[in-house]
Design an enzyme around this catalytic site. Sequence first.
Site, PDB file in Angstrom:
ATOM      1  N   ASP A  66      96.065  47.331  15.228  1.00  0.00           N
ATOM      2  CA  ASP A  66      95.390  48.517  15.773  1.00  0.00           C
ATOM      3  C   ASP A  66      95.994  48.841  17.139  1.00  0.00           C
ATOM      4  O   ASP A  66      96.756  48.054  17.686  1.00  0.00           O
ATOM      5  CB  ASP A  66      93.859  48.376  15.804  1.00  0.00           C
ATOM      6  CG  ASP A  66      93.336  47.307  16.748  1.00  0.00           C
ATOM      7  OD1 ASP A  66      94.122  46.454  17.192  1.00  0.00           O
ATOM      8  OD2 ASP A  66      92.133  47.330  17.042  1.00  0.00           O
ATOM      9  N   TYR A  68      96.883  49.616  21.122  1.00  0.00           N
ATOM     10  CA  TYR A  68      96.560  48.977  22.400  1.00  0.00           C
ATOM     11  C   TYR A  68      95.257  49.577  22.925  1.00  0.00           C
ATOM     12  O   TYR A  68      95.027  50.781  22.796  1.00  0.00           O
ATOM     13  CB  TYR A  68      97.669  49.218  23.417  1.00  0.00           C
ATOM     14  CG  TYR A  68      98.997  48.578  23.058  1.00  0.00           C
ATOM     15  CD1 TYR A  68      99.113  47.205  22.879  1.00  0.00           C
ATOM     16  CD2 TYR A  68     100.147  49.351  22.933  1.00  0.00           C
ATOM     17  CE1 TYR A  68     100.333  46.615  22.571  1.00  0.00           C
ATOM     18  CE2 TYR A  68     101.374  48.770  22.626  1.00  0.00           C
ATOM     19  CZ  TYR A  68     101.456  47.402  22.451  1.00  0.00           C
ATOM     20  OH  TYR A  68     102.668  46.817  22.148  1.00  0.00           O
ATOM     21  N   PHE A  79     103.177  49.009  18.355  1.00  0.00           N
ATOM     22  CA  PHE A  79     103.880  48.182  19.348  1.00  0.00           C
ATOM     23  C   PHE A  79     104.468  48.976  20.523  1.00  0.00           C
ATOM     24  O   PHE A  79     104.873  48.391  21.518  1.00  0.00           O
ATOM     25  CB  PHE A  79     104.985  47.332  18.693  1.00  0.00           C
ATOM     26  CG  PHE A  79     104.476  46.316  17.720  1.00  0.00           C
ATOM     27  CD1 PHE A  79     103.881  45.148  18.163  1.00  0.00           C
ATOM     28  CD2 PHE A  79     104.551  46.540  16.350  1.00  0.00           C
ATOM     29  CE1 PHE A  79     103.380  44.209  17.266  1.00  0.00           C
ATOM     30  CE2 PHE A  79     104.057  45.613  15.444  1.00  0.00           C
ATOM     31  CZ  PHE A  79     103.466  44.447  15.905  1.00  0.00           C
ATOM     32  N   HIS A 188     103.393  36.662  13.847  1.00  0.00           N
ATOM     33  CA  HIS A 188     103.251  37.778  14.783  1.00  0.00           C
ATOM     34  C   HIS A 188     104.036  37.498  16.070  1.00  0.00           C
ATOM     35  O   HIS A 188     104.133  36.344  16.497  1.00  0.00           O
ATOM     36  CB  HIS A 188     101.762  37.981  15.101  1.00  0.00           C
ATOM     37  CG  HIS A 188     101.456  39.301  15.727  1.00  0.00           C
ATOM     38  ND1 HIS A 188     101.585  39.530  17.082  1.00  0.00           N
ATOM     39  CD2 HIS A 188     101.044  40.473  15.183  1.00  0.00           C
ATOM     40  CE1 HIS A 188     101.260  40.782  17.337  1.00  0.00           C
ATOM     41  NE2 HIS A 188     100.916  41.378  16.203  1.00  0.00           N
TER      42      HIS A 188
END
Length: 223
Positions: A66, A68, A79, A188
Site C-alpha cells: 500500500d 507510503y 515504492f 521484501h
Amino acid sequence: MEVKMEPSWKNALSTLFDKPYFVQIAAHLKTEKALKRIIYPKGSLIFNAFEQTPYDKVKVVILGQDPYHNPGQAMGLSFSVPDGVKPPPSLMNIFKELNKDIGMDIPKTGNLTPWANQGVLLLNAVMTVRENEPASHSKIGWMEFTDNVIQHLSDQKEGLVFILWGNFAIQKQILIDATKHKILKAPHPSPLSAHNGFFGCKHFSQANEYLVQQKMDPIDWKL
C-alpha cells in the site's frame, strides 16, 4: 471518484468500474473526505500508475502493498517518492540491489516515473492509505480491484515480467499464468528482510534478459 487513467486502461478495465467493490471504494473515500481525514496519495494521483504506463506498453509489473503513509511521499507508483523526497529504506535497498546487479549508480532521486514511462507498472495492491495508518484501507475493496487487474494482464497479454517481493506480493502468483509470463520472487526489500535473499536476487538483469528473449526492448533502470 474520478478515475484518472490513460484511455487504453479505461477501455481495458471498463467492466470493473461498475463492480460493487469499486462503488464501495468510492463511497469509503467520500466518507473519509467528509470526516476531514488525510488520505494518500492525493486524489489526482491515486491512479497514477495507470496514467504513466499505458496498457499497451506494459512489460513489467512491480507489485507493492500500500502507499507510503507519511506526508509528501506517496505518488501513486509503488515504492516511488517525488523528486526532493528522501528515498525510504526499502527503496534505498532496491537501489543497492540495482548497483550490485547492473552497476547502476545510486540515484539522487527516488522518483521512479522514468521506469513507469518505459512500461514498468508500479502497482500497489491497496491504492490509498490514511495518514500515519499503514494498511488502513486494505479492506475497502482495492484488493479485489488490483487482483482483477493482475488477472486481466495475465489473461490478455503474453511475455510480461511480474516482480513479487515479500510474502504479500508472492501470494498473488496464483493470479498469474506462469506458462505465459515470467514470475520473479524474493523477500521484501525492507531492512527487516532484504538480507534474507532480496540482495543478490538479480531481478533487474533477469527481467531484461527475459524481455530481450520476448523481442522487447529492455528497461533502462538508470534514473
